[in-house]
Design an enzyme around this catalytic site. Sequence first.
Site, PDB file in Angstrom:
ATOM      1  CB  CYS A  96      42.315  42.081  40.825  1.00 26.56           C
ATOM      2  SG  CYS A  96      43.441  42.576  39.525  1.00 26.56           S
ATOM      3  CG  HIS A 221      42.966  37.262  40.577  1.00 28.47           C
ATOM      4  ND1 HIS A 221      41.765  37.841  40.237  1.00 28.47           N
ATOM      5  CD2 HIS A 221      43.926  38.024  40.017  1.00 28.47           C
ATOM      6  CE1 HIS A 221      41.997  38.914  39.495  1.00 28.47           C
ATOM      7  NE2 HIS A 221      43.301  39.055  39.344  1.00 28.47           N
ATOM      8  CD  GLU A 223      39.367  35.511  41.480  1.00 24.44           C
ATOM      9  OE1 GLU A 223      39.821  35.725  42.627  1.00 24.44           O
ATOM     10  OE2 GLU A 223      39.558  36.276  40.520  1.00 24.44           O
TER      11      GLU A 223
END
Lengths: 259, 779
Positions: A96, A221, A223
């Site tokens: 990002c 993302h 994560e």
Amino acid sequence: MNKTKVIVLRTAGTNCDIETANGFKLAGADPEIVHINKFLRNEKSFSDYKILAVPGGFSYGDDISAGKVFANKLKYKLKNEIMEFTKNGKLIIGICNGFQILVKSGFFPFIENKQSVTLTNNDSGKFECRWVYLKTMKGIANKIWTKGLPDVIQLPIAHGEGKFVCEKDTLKKIKQNSQIVFKYVDEKGKSSGFPYNPNGSVEDIVGITNPEGNIFGLMPHPERFVVKQQYPLWTKDKNVEPFGLMILKNAVDYAKSNL
Amino acid sequence: MEIKTIDILSASETQLQEMSKKYLLSLNLEEMLVVQKYFKDLGKNPTDVEIETIAQTWSEHCKHKTLTSSIDFNYTKIGGKPQKKLYKNLLKDTIFKITKELNKKWCISVFQDNAGVIEFDDKDAVAFKVETHNHPSAIEPYGGAGTGIGGVIRDILGVGLGAKPIMNTDIFCFGPDNYPQEKVPKGVLHPKRVFKGVVSGVRDYGNRMGIPTSNGTILFDEGYIHNPLVYCGTVGMLPKDKAFKKVLPGDIILAVGGKTGRDGIHGATFSSLSLDENVSSTVVQIGNPIVEKKVLDTMLIARDKNLYNAVTDCGAGGFSSAIGELAIFSNGAKVHLEKAPLKYKGLQPWEIWISEAQERMVFAVPKNNLEEILKIFTDEDVEATVLGEFTNTGKLEVFYDSKIVCSLDMKFLHDGIPKRHKSAVWNEKKSAVKKIKSKNLTNRLKEILSSLNVCSKEWVIRQYDHEVQAQTVIKPLVGVKNDGPSDAAVLKPLPDSDKGIVVSNGVNLYGKKDAYSMAVSAIDEALRNLVAVGGNLKKTALLDNFCWGALDTPEQLGEIVMTCEACYDMGKVFETPFISGKDSLNNKYKLGSKTVSIPPTLLISAISVIDDIKKCITMDLKKSGNPVYIVGLTKDEVLPRVDFENAKKQMTALQEAIEQKTVDSCHDCSDGGIAVSCSEMCFSGGLGMEINLKNVPAENIKSDEAILFSESNSRFIVEVRKEKEKDFNRILQGANFAKIGQVVKNKKFIVNGLRKKSVIDSDISELKNSWQKTLGNYD
């Protein structure tokens, strides 16, 4: 214990550092969240690590444009260290805001003095937070980042400036080198426009690597999808794999056996 | 610099009142007289710094004078005799009282710090606070809403020794977005402009802070045209052993974060006044989220190294309140204002002292730790400045260039405010039953689905990052297309634990007619939403946020009294303590000689700690063939009340049924009743449903329409897992509940009426379209 050491590089306005570190921990690595000032003051050295993660957020408020100030710090103050790091085949992932930083840093996707790729304002004109479908492309990233991923995966995006844009020649080069990692698609794997492509990226491009494949930048993302319950449909669809964790684990496994 | 002396000693009563107005002190005559007496006894006139300090500390915003006043209450229930009740302190005798009576061991810190704190697990605690930023958002929606978020985040940073913010919740009340521009009075911004500005403000501040905005609601009503309401809430996590602060004499006063400017002067006292067309926007602060993020990052490092004794935020009243409040712990402070870093030159000492410039925190640091803590801040480019030290002299002493500009007795400052005494009246009115007659119920349903207060708020939700921190496991938008309306948000805050936090809210417009109905319904709704996703009523705490307009008559005050009574009653029934609250009164606007007030509006926010997030559920239908049940009794009522005993029985049983995994999806019935609730479950899950109104447990209802759209409280639509239907029935035994239909494969919502078949028959895609189109493409 000989776990792969990962730097999660943060600064003022970084805000996905903790979950990025958690993701790498789950992937079997030993992550450390470090403020960029520590590198600028030579209190830390990149050479002690095998993976560099530049996490999401609004570094320095995204003043000037998204990631620009952070990118300039990398470009003008830490260039030699970063070059040394990547020359050795070590891995860098920019997520990002991290992706926005990488493309403005002068070494990604190509080492050159000009910026050849950018991530600009979403076509919708506003910040978008949603889960998207990504098609795993055949390419250089298959060796490291996307190994074993299914044809279509899901990850969340959350950004206001994620539209991938570049010049025709650059796009040609990126394609020739098979640097495209994912493309935005619909649930069936087809290109489908907004909202499936949430920002209007050229050719639905989600993320790319450098020609060598060891530097990877993407808007979604990984994560944020490292345990099942982060998946929006987990209460219905019980058999989903956390695709984000697979990506991080691929990086850690690669580092373990190759670096 | 210039220090003015205010000639209060010789002032007449009229002059005192004029003085209060002229200097924006917002103190009434009685208070002004007490101030005058204090200085008469000292034999000197106050400085501007002194008088401002008193005004800030005694402001409605900081002291909650109305809600803590003593009240003579006269009330009459329908068919009853007039009765009397005396409150010594309204809040203490109602809302605080129930929390005290319940005496829950898991409540760690209630109504005493910047936020309420409850236990999460053996090591950690959860803090929750909701604030309002109404006046600023009316004048400057973007800045007002942004600094509203920034402010409540600082409340969380300033609770105990500091908590880490993990979630935001935002509830707004606006005028209708399609209100004719020509009817909007001079000086008032159009509701659409307020709406868009507020959403952008919250988006830009919340997203930059890296805090997910995962819960919220928006109410639209003409009553909010002149005074929009912006409630901002933040949840935080902190170690249990860091939930309390202390300040020792000799501790250094350290100001950290933003510089001080002239923005936000008189915010605290301004919020106690009516708005009119002449208000200047300098009362609104200017926010910078990255400065606050840097403070957050560094202060948590310092907290975990135990480098300070106390921290609080600079909110209303700026340094004067922050330092003044911390000084209570040590009984005094010495402050050197010339040391405060300024945004620009030219501020007078009183302006530095009360400016509400953003992103500032005040720490009490033991001298020995000063060097180490300063290094933590400077390492990450955070400005930290020593402003003085805490003392035990019993005095708040403020200097500028070694000249004393304020010396006030701590005792007078904090306890000298005269108690207010008021009288209140309430006469219960019978609610008239509203008779709507629609020929075509399918069309009526579509109309309701597309109305502003029911329609999809996806346009807003998508602009907020509701996933950052990667803890949101039940998201604000759910279902097969991730666009259905979730009842509540669930967070999984620790990577190595399945324990979770559920956050929900309740707010409604019944306050226009009946404050008691409004309050019990708001609490019922917050609890309903929480139970619907798998919340735990046994470990649920509530927050109350009062927003009121004019409070000039006993009748108006009576509404607040009944709201407090409702909080007490519901808290007692559900055994849910209140842990924090806030009031914003004076949400009124002067239109020439007329004053317009908002409808009395109580926001209830609920927070629950659950043991296993894996047992949570969402509201979208899961599987065709599953039976559909309703829990709760449907009544023909316009101002719904709560049938305490049955409501508790229903919610507790349903909680158990969800915990025992007998439920596949569940949605509460609120605006638009059964019809809207079932429709939303259908189109969110991409499945159809057929229900029979004959089977709905109802009281005195003879029309399909009334059953479908009644908004009776404490009701849920439940999709029961087919294999577990017996277990579900066993668990719900004794509660009001019944099977009303089943989930069907064809994508239709079909309702069979009391006398006729299929009184509603619609494709779910059409219903979804009605629900989505209103704010669908808003830009």
